[in-house]
Design an enzyme around this catalytic site. Structure first.
Site, short mmCIF file in Angstrom:
data_model
loop_
_atom_site.label_atom_id
_atom_site.label_comp_id
_atom_site.label_asym_id
_atom_site.label_seq_id
_atom_site.Cartn_x
_atom_site.Cartn_y
_atom_site.Cartn_z
N THR A 90 -0.57 7.40 2.19
CA THR A 90 0.10 8.27 3.16
C THR A 90 -0.87 9.34 3.64
OG1 THR A 90 2.21 7.84 2.10
CG2 THR A 90 2.10 9.78 3.51
N ASN A 180 4.78 -4.77 3.80
CA ASN A 180 5.25 -4.50 2.44
C ASN A 180 6.62 -5.08 2.13
OD1 ASN A 180 5.58 -2.36 4.45
ND2 ASN A 180 6.88 -1.37 2.93
N GLN A 210 -1.16 -3.24 1.39
CA GLN A 210 -0.63 -4.45 0.73
C GLN A 210 -1.59 -5.63 0.82
OE1 GLN A 210 2.02 -4.41 -1.11
NE2 GLN A 210 3.01 -2.50 -0.47
N SER A 230 -4.25 2.15 -1.34
CA SER A 230 -3.56 2.99 -2.32
C SER A 230 -3.77 2.44 -3.73
CB SER A 230 -2.08 3.00 -1.98
OG SER A 230 -1.38 3.77 -2.91
N HIS A 232 -1.96 2.90 -6.47
CA HIS A 232 -0.81 2.46 -7.27
C HIS A 232 -0.23 1.13 -6.80
CE1 HIS A 232 2.86 3.64 -4.85
NE2 HIS A 232 1.95 4.34 -4.21
N THR A 268 -11.07 19.86 -5.43
CA THR A 268 -11.79 19.14 -6.49
C THR A 268 -11.21 17.74 -6.64
OG1 THR A 268 -12.21 21.24 -7.56
CG2 THR A 268 -12.49 19.26 -8.92
N CYS A 359 11.07 2.29 -0.38
CA CYS A 359 10.86 3.66 0.09
C CYS A 359 12.04 4.16 0.91
CB CYS A 359 9.60 3.75 0.92
SG CYS A 359 8.18 3.14 0.02
N1 PLP Z 1 1.67 1.61 3.63
C1 PLP Z 1 2.27 0.58 3.04
C2 PLP Z 1 2.23 -0.78 3.69
C3 PLP Z 1 2.92 0.75 1.83
O1 PLP Z 1 3.52 -0.29 1.23
C4 PLP Z 1 2.96 2.05 1.27
C5 PLP Z 1 3.72 2.30 0.03
O2 PLP Z 1 4.81 1.77 -0.17
C6 PLP Z 1 2.30 3.10 1.91
C7 PLP Z 1 1.66 2.85 3.10
C8 PLP Z 1 2.26 4.49 1.32
O3 PLP Z 1 1.37 4.50 0.22
P1 PLP Z 1 1.25 5.72 -0.80
O4 PLP Z 1 2.41 5.60 -1.73
O5 PLP Z 1 -0.04 5.51 -1.51
O6 PLP Z 1 1.24 6.98 -0.02
#
Ligand code: PLP
Length: 811
Positions: A90, A180, A210, A230, A232, A268, A359
């Site tokens: 994000t 996603n 993704q 990302s 995670h 940092t 989300c």
């Molecule tokens: N873009 C996509 C395609 C995602 O699946 C996600 C998270 O679900 C994001 C952006 C946002 O990622 P982050 O949680 O690292 O901000």
């Protein structure tokens, strides 16, 4: 001391199995790889220096930071492009958009060809981070760009003609590599060809979240200016991500500070996060990697899951176009089931999935599937299963078994017809069942012993479920009744009579306008002295009909109770199905052509003289605010208008009611914008129903120590309950009683009696939502001693020492 889990990677798979949880929601977030956890831990213990410090501790930290940057470059094929570490995708997306718009403001004229407004384009199925960031920065920077959504086709592919038409005037185009929700792979080469054929300078952001780890990106061989990733989503922890910036593309820091990240991001650096993502990137950099399942294996996993889903759910429809999608995402819907129902059931079976996009919030349709033009029921009922290269063959096998069990549980609950009728072993369904769709309620009185079934207020959108239940139970339908001739929708009584053909008893086929049989079984005398026709039910119960004109002239109340010597006293009436005469928070509107205001006044008085104000449960046709059912006493207490109509000392005069009612109805009309509301005069928030007392999940033992005869009720549906051994984790040594929410209303008379005896009633469920709802319904109808377990079994169980913990791993 905090210690990361030890052991080889395979131990991770073991963790999942030993905990009986199958995590198939990898697109939402991944668990942290042991190697990544180790690396983060080492970075905290040994590499704690600040990368900006020039002493040895700082230099070691800096080395980790910069070598990880190189690694990321290698994995993404970034060539001479830059990598900026961020908190996640994000933030990376914000940075790309902010940089582009700042740049654009400086060189506005370049874009503004032939006086056309400058455009920001994004794919209709982008993650919300993209359009929201475009809107936000366009407004904050007062950039004045026009933001346009690029449509997609039914397979989720971008409309390249649209891109071609609008890209010449675009400052930025945002597309994604892999979706996603559906797993759809976007053809970046085709997008590039179109985009660059009409606009060389426009900035292009590709959200690669993704795609990383699932496909080769080779960013430097493209004209992609920015790409986000990302941690995670690739088995690193939350709080670390990155932005790829093509050589020459500008970067405007989102955060100004000490000039870190080569001036691109102040603050940092998150070294433990960087160390963790480095551990994953290292593994991704070696190809093929023995630790990750190969592409072929992933396809095989998908095929097996798809096969088990197809066997489990005969009416399944897949929303993912498999040929153009990554193998790791399966999006589907099952006809007749909401995504919430399926998600709850999978969760009870220990399979973690998500509905549409994790989300999003609330049970809304998926905007991704809507953009693809997929039917509403599929979009609203969408479930996403996503797995990843760390899943093992054994886990997938276990997932498939569990999916088949889920299908069987639905058949056993009579919610689904089995593919194989021989295995259809419907459990007994007894008592009053409340089916709901939106605000509409259909009621079923069922008795497995006599196989009798009465259907009240059949509603088309619930008809499939009713039919499945009746078939599965082999019921004899003795009546299908409407409480009134509806104004807002068609009754589906005649359709249901036809469809249920062989299950319909002859008398049910020949009734009056509302389905009341021409030849009832007899009559009973009601508390007001009136005689009412009745039909005999099971267990000595009868169903009596009373005319109740008002909302519509042709209206009935159906009363279920046990007569004594031909008399059906108020206290013996368990349920009153009175359509839209009395609803939760209101009385039925009377401003239709087919209404009678005077009739409503008389009917309210009649009803109050026939039923008990606190013992008879009123079951209306509509439930606008998820309140299930009510009693007359409860309504009088919370509804001043009704209270003054029925005031025992100075009741409202008929002519005053007739004068006041149109104003009340007008109020209803104002409040309703989408739905024709048939009667609701109170804002539910304005009605104080009191709150139930919450028990924290870990406070249950203590609670039982002082209330050991409490009645514990699990309100999950029977198919979920059939999987639920999890009440052990709450410290219960016996299973709770299962009263699913769909049958709570049917049990209210019994619960009212239990509550009066002073016994405590404790509701529980998976998340605490449904138990909270049950508790507030119970409180609303006047029950006391009501408790519910906040956070539900999910929280209670996760507070236990994890079964999979490696000795010495203390969280
Ligand atoms: N873009 C996509 C395609 C995602 O699946 C996600 C998270 O679900 C994001 C952006 C946002 O990622 P982050 O949680 O690292 O901000």
């Amino acid at each position: 001391m905090l210690k990361p889990p030890s052991g080889p990677i395979g131990a991770y798979g073991y963790m999942i199995k030993a905990n009986k949880e199958i995590y198939l929601d990898v697109n939402a977030t991944t668990p942290v790889l042991p190697q990544a956890a180790h690396a983060a831990f080492d970075a905290m213990e040994d590499l704690f220096g600040n990368p900006s410090s020039v002493h040895t501790s700082g230099l070691r930290a800096r080395y980790l930071l910069e070598s990880t940057r190189d690694l990321a470059r290698s994995v993404l094929g970034a060539g001479e492009g830059e990598i900026v570490f961020t908190s996640g995708a994000t933030e990376a997306i914000q940075m790309a958009i902010l940089s582009t718009l700042c740049d654009f403001r400086k060189r506005k004229q370049q874009c503004d060809i032939a006086g056309k407004a400058c455009k920001l384009l994004y794919g209709a199925t982008e993650h919300k981070a993209v359009p929201k960031a475009l809107e936000h920065w366009n407004e904050v920077l007062d950039a004045g760009c026009e933001i346009l959504e690029i449509p997609v086709d039914s397979r989720g592919a971008l409309d390249l003609e649209f891109l071609k038409e609008h890209a010449p005037h675009a400052a930025m185009v945002c597309t994604m590599a892999v979706n996603n929700e559906t797993g759809v792979i976007h053809d970046l080469r085709a997008i590039e060809n179109v985009l660059r054929s009409v606009n060389e300078h426009c900035k292009w952001l590709v959200d690669s979240v993704q795609a990383v780890g699932k496909m080769k990106l080779d960013l430097a061989t493209t004209t992609i200016d920015y790409a986000s990733a990302s941690g995670h989503k690739i088995y690193a922890p939350k709080g670390i991500g990155l932005l790829y910036v093509r050589k020459g593309a500008s970067v405007v820091p989102l955060m100004a500070g000490g000039g870190q990240e080569h001036g691109a991001r102040g603050g940092t650096e998150n070294l433990p996060g960087v160390a963790a993502i480095a551990a994953v990137l290292k593994m991704l950099d070696i190809s093929p990697n023995a630790e990750f399942a190969s592409h072929d294996s992933l396809e095989n996993f998908r095929d097996r899951i798809v096969q088990s889903l197809t066997e489990a759910f005969p009416t399944i429809v897949f929303n993912t176009p498999f040929e153009t999608s990554v193998a790791t995402t399966i999006n589907f819907a099952v006809r007749g089931f909401s995504s919430k129902e399926l998600l709850d059931l999978f969760d009870a079976a220990g399979i973690r999935v998500s509905s549409g996009s994790a989300c999003g919030s609330g049970a809304v349709a998926s905007y991704v599937l809507d953009a693809m033009g997929i039917e509403k029921w599929r979009s609203e009922g969408a479930i996403r299963m996503s797995f990843g290269p760390m899943n093992t063959e054994k886990e997938i096998e276990m997932a498939c078994d569990r999916i088949r069990q889920v299908g069987r549980a639905l058949c056993d609950s009579c919610l689904m017809v089995s593919n194989d009728p021989v295995t259809q072993t419907g459990g007994r369904v007894d008592g009053l069942v409340q089916l709901k769709k939106g605000s509409m309620c259909t009621w079923l009185l069922m008795d497995s012993e006599s196989s009798q079934c009465v259907i009240i207020d059949p509603f088309e959108e619930l008809s499939e479920r009713v039919e499945t239940l009746v078939r599965c139970q082999g019921s004899r339908v003795i009546a299908i009744l409407d409480s009134h001739n509806h104004v807002d929708h068609e009754s589906c009584r005649s359709m249901q009579l036809k469809v249920l053909g062989q299950y319909i008893q002859p008398r049910a086929n020949s009734g009056d306008l509302l389905g009341w049989p021409h030849e009832p079984d007899g009559s009973v005398t009601l508390a007001n002295g009136e005689s009412a026709e009745c039909i005999n039910l099971f267990n000595g119960l009868v169903l009596a009909a009373v005319k109740l004109p008002g909302h519509t002239v042709i209206s009935n109340a159906y009363l279920v109770g046990k007569p004594v010597d031909g008399k059906l006293d108020a206290a013996n009436i368990l349920f009153a199905f009175c359509g839209d005469t009395v609803l939760m928070g209101g009385i039925g509107r009377t401003d239709f052509e087919s209404s009678s205001v005077e009739g409503m006044f008389d009917s309210l008085h009649r009803l109050s003289n026939i039923i008990s104000s606190d013992a008879t449960v009123i079951c209306p046709t509509h439930d606008y605010n998820n309140e299930f059912a009510t009693t007359l006493g409860c309504e009088v207490k919370t509804n001043e208008f009704l209270a003054s109509i029925l005031d025992p000392v100075v009741p409202m005069r008929r002519e005053d009611f007739v004068a006041a009612k149109p104003g009340v109805d007008q109020g209803i009309q104002d409040e309703s914008n989408s739905e024709l509301v048939c009667g609701l005069i109170k804002d539910p928030d304005a009605v104080s129903t009191g709150t139930s007392v919450d028990i924290p999940p870990d406070g249950l033992k203590e609670f039982f120590a002082s209330h050991n005869d409490s009645l514990i009720i699990d309100v999950r549906e029977p198919h979920e309950f059939s999987f639920a051994g999890d009440w052990h984790k709450m410290g219960l040594d016996q299973p709770p009683r299962n009263i699913p929410l769909t049958r709570l209303t049917g049990c209210l008379p019994e619960l009212i009696a239990i509550s009066k005896s002073g016994r405590q009633i404790v509701f529980l469920c998976r998340s605490g939502r449904r138990s909270g709802r049950a508790a507030s319904v119970a409180r609303r109808v006047g029950l006391s001693n009501i408790w519910h377990i906040a956070g539900g079994i999910a929280i209670g169980s996760s507070r236990q020492e994890p079964e999979y913990a490696d000795p010495g791993y203390v969280i």
